[in-house]
Enzyme design. Structure first.
Site, mmCIF file in Angstrom:
data_model
loop_
_atom_site.group_PDB
_atom_site.id
_atom_site.type_symbol
_atom_site.label_atom_id
_atom_site.label_comp_id
_atom_site.label_asym_id
_atom_site.label_seq_id
_atom_site.Cartn_x
_atom_site.Cartn_y
_atom_site.Cartn_z
ATOM 1 N N SER A 145 2.873 -5.621 5.617
ATOM 2 C CA SER A 145 1.728 -6.270 4.973
ATOM 3 C C SER A 145 1.978 -7.773 4.974
ATOM 4 O O SER A 145 3.140 -8.208 4.957
ATOM 5 C CB SER A 145 1.576 -5.794 3.532
ATOM 6 O OG SER A 145 0.609 -6.563 2.854
ATOM 7 N N TYR A 158 5.528 -4.316 -4.723
ATOM 8 C CA TYR A 158 4.804 -4.160 -3.455
ATOM 9 C C TYR A 158 5.309 -5.167 -2.415
ATOM 10 O O TYR A 158 5.591 -4.800 -1.269
ATOM 11 C CB TYR A 158 3.299 -4.314 -3.686
ATOM 12 C CG TYR A 158 2.473 -3.973 -2.469
ATOM 13 C CD1 TYR A 158 2.392 -2.659 -2.004
ATOM 14 C CD2 TYR A 158 1.804 -4.964 -1.750
ATOM 15 C CE1 TYR A 158 1.654 -2.340 -0.871
ATOM 16 C CE2 TYR A 158 1.056 -4.652 -0.618
ATOM 17 C CZ TYR A 158 0.979 -3.338 -0.186
ATOM 18 O OH TYR A 158 0.250 -3.020 0.940
HETATM 19 N N1 LIG Z 1 -5.874 -2.007 2.812
HETATM 20 C C1 LIG Z 1 -5.196 -3.109 3.026
HETATM 21 O O1 LIG Z 1 -5.763 -4.216 2.980
HETATM 22 C C2 LIG Z 1 -3.742 -3.067 3.339
HETATM 23 C C3 LIG Z 1 -3.089 -4.286 3.565
HETATM 24 C C4 LIG Z 1 -1.736 -4.278 3.879
HETATM 25 C C5 LIG Z 1 -1.056 -3.078 3.990
HETATM 26 N N2 LIG Z 1 -1.704 -1.911 3.754
HETATM 27 C C6 LIG Z 1 -0.938 -0.664 3.872
HETATM 28 O O2 LIG Z 1 -1.656 0.273 4.647
HETATM 29 C C7 LIG Z 1 -1.294 1.592 4.253
HETATM 30 C C8 LIG Z 1 -2.553 2.400 3.969
HETATM 31 O O3 LIG Z 1 -3.248 1.798 2.895
HETATM 32 P P1 LIG Z 1 -4.814 2.018 2.619
HETATM 33 O O4 LIG Z 1 -5.379 0.674 2.386
HETATM 34 O O5 LIG Z 1 -5.376 2.894 3.665
HETATM 35 O O6 LIG Z 1 -4.733 2.741 1.201
HETATM 36 P P2 LIG Z 1 -5.441 4.063 0.647
HETATM 37 O O7 LIG Z 1 -6.838 4.161 1.095
HETATM 38 O O8 LIG Z 1 -5.123 4.047 -0.824
HETATM 39 O O9 LIG Z 1 -4.616 5.241 1.350
HETATM 40 C C9 LIG Z 1 -3.269 5.474 1.059
HETATM 41 C C10 LIG Z 1 -2.853 6.755 1.755
HETATM 42 O O10 LIG Z 1 -1.465 6.968 1.457
HETATM 43 C C11 LIG Z 1 -1.324 8.299 1.019
HETATM 44 N N3 LIG Z 1 -0.212 8.417 0.068
HETATM 45 C C12 LIG Z 1 0.076 7.628 -0.988
HETATM 46 N N4 LIG Z 1 1.146 8.113 -1.648
HETATM 47 C C13 LIG Z 1 1.529 9.237 -0.979
HETATM 48 C C14 LIG Z 1 2.551 10.187 -1.179
HETATM 49 N N5 LIG Z 1 3.426 10.098 -2.213
HETATM 50 N N6 LIG Z 1 2.652 11.219 -0.309
HETATM 51 C C15 LIG Z 1 1.784 11.348 0.719
HETATM 52 N N7 LIG Z 1 0.796 10.463 0.978
HETATM 53 C C16 LIG Z 1 0.666 9.431 0.113
HETATM 54 C C17 LIG Z 1 -2.644 8.668 0.348
HETATM 55 O O11 LIG Z 1 -2.842 10.068 0.403
HETATM 56 P P3 LIG Z 1 -2.806 11.066 -0.845
HETATM 57 O O12 LIG Z 1 -3.159 10.294 -2.078
HETATM 58 O O13 LIG Z 1 -3.807 12.125 -0.461
HETATM 59 O O14 LIG Z 1 -1.409 11.589 -0.854
HETATM 60 C C18 LIG Z 1 -3.638 7.962 1.267
HETATM 61 O O15 LIG Z 1 -3.946 8.778 2.355
HETATM 62 C C19 LIG Z 1 -0.373 1.436 3.048
HETATM 63 O O16 LIG Z 1 0.972 1.503 3.462
HETATM 64 C C20 LIG Z 1 -0.687 0.034 2.554
HETATM 65 O O17 LIG Z 1 0.364 -0.544 1.814
HETATM 66 C C21 LIG Z 1 -3.035 -1.872 3.434
#
Ligand SMILES: NC(=O)c1ccc[n+]([C@@H]2O[C@H](COP(=O)([O-])OP(=O)(O)OC[C@H]3O[C@@H](n4cnc5c(N)ncnc54)[C@H](OP(=O)(O)O)[C@@H]3O)[C@@H](O)[C@H]2O)c1
Length: 264
Positions: A145, A158
Site C-alpha cells: 500500500s 496498518y
Molecule cells: N482499497 C484500497 O484503497 C487499498 C489500498 C491499499 C491497499 N489495499 C489492500 O488491498 C487488499 C484488499 O482490500 P480491499 O480494499 O479489497 O478491502 P475489502 O473490500 O475490505 O476486502 C478485504 C478482503 O479480505 C478478506 N479478509 C480479511 N480478513 C480475512 C481473514 N482473516 N481471512 C480471510 N480473508 C480475510 C475479506 O474477506 P472475508 O471478510 O470474507 O474473510 C475480503 O475479501 C488489502 O490487503 C488492503 O490492505 C487496499
C-alpha cells in the site's frame, strides 16, 4: 497461458469475497482462468462465482487466513483440481485505525499484522514447492500500500503491516528468482472498496476496482517487481519517500485518521 492466450490458467486469490479480490477474480475469469477463491464469507464467494464465466471450473474455500493449516489444505485442494498453479495473489487484508496509547488497540495491532503480513507468507508457502517443481513461469503477488511507504498517523498497525509486506516481498523476490518464480509487489493507492468507503476524508485519484484489476493483471503478467496503481499515486509515493523527516512531519501533522475499532 490460457487457451485464449490472454492470461494465466490457474489463479489463487485470497480476500476474494470483496473489493480488489473480487475484481481480480472477475478480471482473470474473463481471461479464461480457473480460479481458487478464498475468504471467510463463503456465501459471498459462491455468489461471485455464480456471476463469473465458466463457474463450474472455479473453487471457493471458506478459510480465515490466520489459520495456516487451512490455507495449506485449500492450496493443495486447488492445485489438485486445477493441475498446478500459475498465479497466487495474497490479497486478504484489514485496515483499522490504531493508537498505541490505548491498551485495547494492541490485540487489533496483532490482528492486522497476522492478517496482512504473516498470512501473506502462509498463503505463498504451500505453493512454492509446486512452483519450483513445475518449471512453468509462476508469480506470487503481495499487496502492499502507499500507506506502507511512510508511517501514517493513526494507522500505526496498518502502515507497519504494509511496510512489512513490501520488504518481505523484496526478500522473497531475490530468494525465488533463480527458480523462475517472479514475486510482484502491488501497492494500491485509493481504490473504491468497502475498506476505503468508511474513510472520513477525501481520497485523491480514487480508482474503480475493475480498473485496478485490469492494470494489476497486466503488471502481474509482465512479472514486474513493484508497481503503484494508479500511477499518480506512484508519483506521490516517490515524493513521500524522498521527503526529509522535518518536511514530512509538517505535511502530515494534521492528516486525518482512520477510525479505531475492536479487533476484527
Ligand atoms: N482499497 C484500497 O484503497 C487499498 C489500498 C491499499 C491497499 N489495499 C489492500 O488491498 C487488499 C484488499 O482490500 P480491499 O480494499 O479489497 O478491502 P475489502 O473490500 O475490505 O476486502 C478485504 C478482503 O479480505 C478478506 N479478509 C480479511 N480478513 C480475512 C481473514 N482473516 N481471512 C480471510 N480473508 C480475510 C475479506 O474477506 P472475508 O471478510 O470474507 O474473510 C475480503 O475479501 C488489502 O490487503 C488492503 O490492505 C487496499
Amino acid at each position: 497461458m490460457s487457451k485464449q492466450g490472454a492470461g494465466p490458467e490457474r489463479v489463487f486469490i485470497t480476500g476474494a469475497s470483496s473489493g480488489l479480490g473480487a475484481a481480480l477474480a472477475a478480471e482473470y475469469a474473463a481471461q479464461g482462468a480457473t480460479l481458487g477463491l478464498l475468504a471467510r464469507r463463503s456465501a459471498m464467494l459462491d455468489q461471485l462465482i455464480a456471476t463469473l464465466p465458466n463457474p463450474e471450473r472455479h473453487r471457493a474455500y471458506a478459510v480465515d487466513v490466520r489459520d495456516h493449516a487451512a490455507i495449506a489444505a485449500a492450496a493443495q485442494a486447488f492445485m489438485a483440481h486445477a493441475g498446478g498453479i500459475d498465479v497466487v495473489i495474497a490479497n486478504a487484508g484489514i485496515s483499522v485505525g490504531t493508537l498505541t496509547e490505548f491498551a485495547e488497540d494492541i490485540p487489533v495491532f496483532e490482528a492486522v499484522i497476522a492478517t496482512n503480513v504473516v498470512a501473506t507468507a502462509a498463503t505463498f508457502a504451500p505453493f512454492i514447492p509446486a512452483m519450483k517443481a513445475q518449471r512453468t513461469p509462476a508469480r506470487l503477488v503481495g499487496i502492499g500500500s502507499v500507506a506502507g511507504i511512510r508511517g501514517l498517523p493513526g494507522a500505526e498497525a496498518y502502515s507497519a503491516s504494509k511496510a512489512a509486506v513490501i520488504s518481505y516481498c523484496e526478500s522473497l523476490r531475490l530468494e525465488l528468482k533463480p527458480y523462475g518464480i517472479r514475486v510482484v509487489t502491488l501497492c494500491p493507492g485509493y481504490i473504491d472498496t468497502p475498506m476505503t468507503q468508511v474513510n472520513p476524508y477525501p481520497m485523491p485519484f480514487l480508482m474503480a476496482p475493475a480498473r485496478f484489476a485490469a492494470k494489476a493483471a497486466r503488471t502481474i503478467a509482465a512479472g514486474s517487481s513493484y508497481k503503484v496503481i494508479p500511477w499518480q499515486m506512484g508519483v506521490v509515493a516517490k515524493l513521500l519517500r524522498m521527503l526529509p523527516n522535518p518536511l514530512y512531519d509538517l505535511a502530515f501533522a494534521k492528516a486525518p485518521h482512520k477510525p479505531r475499532k475492536a479487533a476484527p
